[in-house]
Write an enzyme that holds these catalytic residues in place. Sequence first.
Site, PDB file in Angstrom:
ATOM      1  CG  LEU A 123      -1.897  -1.188   1.309  1.00  0.00           C
ATOM      2  CD1 LEU A 123      -2.788  -1.052   2.551  1.00  0.00           C
ATOM      3  CD2 LEU A 123      -2.754  -1.321   0.058  1.00  0.00           C
ATOM      4  N   GLY A 146      -1.352   6.444  -2.835  1.00  0.00           N
ATOM      5  CA  GLY A 146      -2.446   6.342  -3.819  1.00  0.00           C
ATOM      6  C   GLY A 146      -3.585   5.491  -3.255  1.00  0.00           C
ATOM      7  CG  HIS A 147      -3.108   1.257  -2.471  1.00  0.00           C
ATOM      8  ND1 HIS A 147      -1.780   0.915  -2.532  1.00  0.00           N
ATOM      9  CD2 HIS A 147      -3.728   0.564  -3.454  1.00  0.00           C
ATOM     10  CE1 HIS A 147      -1.596   0.044  -3.503  1.00  0.00           C
ATOM     11  NE2 HIS A 147      -2.760  -0.191  -4.085  1.00  0.00           N
ATOM     12  CD  GLN A 197      -4.263  -8.540 -11.377  1.00  0.00           C
ATOM     13  OE1 GLN A 197      -5.319  -8.783 -10.820  1.00  0.00           O
ATOM     14  NE2 GLN A 197      -3.762  -7.321 -11.407  1.00  0.00           N
ATOM     15  CG  ASP A 233      -3.899   1.120 -12.611  1.00  0.00           C
ATOM     16  OD1 ASP A 233      -2.849   1.137 -13.260  1.00  0.00           O
ATOM     17  OD2 ASP A 233      -3.922   0.975 -11.370  1.00  0.00           O
ATOM     18  NE  ARG A 249       4.297  -4.616 -11.673  1.00  0.00           N
ATOM     19  CZ  ARG A 249       3.025  -4.937 -11.951  1.00  0.00           C
ATOM     20  NH1 ARG A 249       2.133  -3.997 -12.187  1.00  0.00           N
ATOM     21  NH2 ARG A 249       2.649  -6.203 -11.987  1.00  0.00           N
TER      22      ARG A 249
HETATM   23  O1  PAF Z   1      -5.257  -2.507  -9.468  1.00  0.00           O
HETATM   24  C1  PAF Z   1      -5.007  -3.515  -8.773  1.00  0.00           C
HETATM   25  O2  PAF Z   1      -4.332  -3.444  -7.750  1.00  0.00           O
HETATM   26  C2  PAF Z   1      -5.526  -4.878  -9.224  1.00  0.00           C
HETATM   27  O3  PAF Z   1      -5.553  -4.986 -10.612  1.00  0.00           O
HETATM   28  C3  PAF Z   1      -6.899  -5.242  -8.616  1.00  0.00           C
HETATM   29  C4  PAF Z   1      -7.978  -4.283  -9.076  1.00  0.00           C
HETATM   30  C5  PAF Z   1      -6.806  -5.220  -7.098  1.00  0.00           C
HETATM   31  C6  PAF Z   1      -7.312  -6.653  -9.064  1.00  0.00           C
HETATM   32  O4  PAF Z   1      -6.398  -7.611  -8.664  1.00  0.00           O
END
Ligand code: PAF
Length: 253
Positions: free
Chosen positions: A14, A17-18, A42, A131, A168
Site C-alpha cells: 500500500l 495512492g491506495h 492477472q 489505471d 512497482r
Molecule cells: O489494481 C489492482 O491493484 C488490481 O488490478 C486489482 C484491481 C486489485 C485486481 O487484482
Amino acid sequence: MPSNLGFVPTMGALHPGHVSLIKKSKEMCVNTCVSIFVNPLQFSENEDFDTYPCTLKGDIKILEQQKVDVLFLPTADEIYKNTSSFSIRENFLSTVLEGSSRPLFFPGVMTVVIKLLNIISPSHTFFGKKDFQQMLLIEKMISDFNLPVDLVRCETLRNEQGLAYSSRNQYLSKKGCINASNVFKTLRLSLSKKVDEESLKSEIKNLPGITLDYLAFVDKKTLRPITKNHSSFLVCVAFYVEGVRLIDNIEAN
Ligand code: PAF
C-alpha cells in the site's frame, strides 16, 4: 453487512495512492473494506508475480491508521478452488493498450474483481484513474452484468516530482524515480503546447533511462485513436525504467 459499504480492492504494498482511495471510501461510506490479494490470474509467466512487493505488516499498520473496518486477506485457494473453468472476457475495451501488451491481464483482473464484488457485496467500490483502462473496464462490467455497486472514479495521486504512486515504484532507485517522473512532466508540458502524438512519442523516447512501450492519444470512452478535431482526449503511456514497466495517463481538455 451494512448497505453502505465501501470497498477498495488492492494487491497490497500500500502507498499514498491506495490511502487516497481509502479516504474517499471513508468519506462516502459508513464502513470500509480493503482486500489484499495478489491475483495470480492477472500475471503472465514473464511478469513479476513471484517477486511482487509484499509488505503485509506495514500494510496492516496503514489500514489501522486509516481506521479501515475490514481487511479481506484471502488465499489463492480460497478465491479460486471452485472456479477453474470460468473467466470473464471483454471484447472491445480490453483489446487495446494494456490489453495488447498483456493479454492475460484484463481477463485476470475482471475475473477476480467480479468474485471480490460478489463476496464483499459493497455499495461502492473505488478505482484510481492511474489505471484508467482497468477502471473503465470494471465500470463497463458492472453495467453489463447489472452488478449492484457504484464505481467511484478517484484522481491519480502523484509525488512531489509528479510520479504517480504505484506499488512497482518500490523496484526503482532514486534516479529511476526521477527518470520516471520526467515522463509525466513531458506529457504535461507537451500537452500545454499542443504537441502532436508523433512528436510527443519522440520526446519520451529521448528521455534518459526511458524505453517507450506505447503512447497513444485515445478517446476517453472507447480508448480508440482520436480523430483530428477531438478537443478532449486521454494520452496513455507505458514505459520501462530500470527494467520496470510503468503506466500513466493524462487527460487533455
Ligand atoms: O489494481 C489492482 O491493484 C488490481 O488490478 C486489482 C484491481 C486489485 C485486481 O487484482
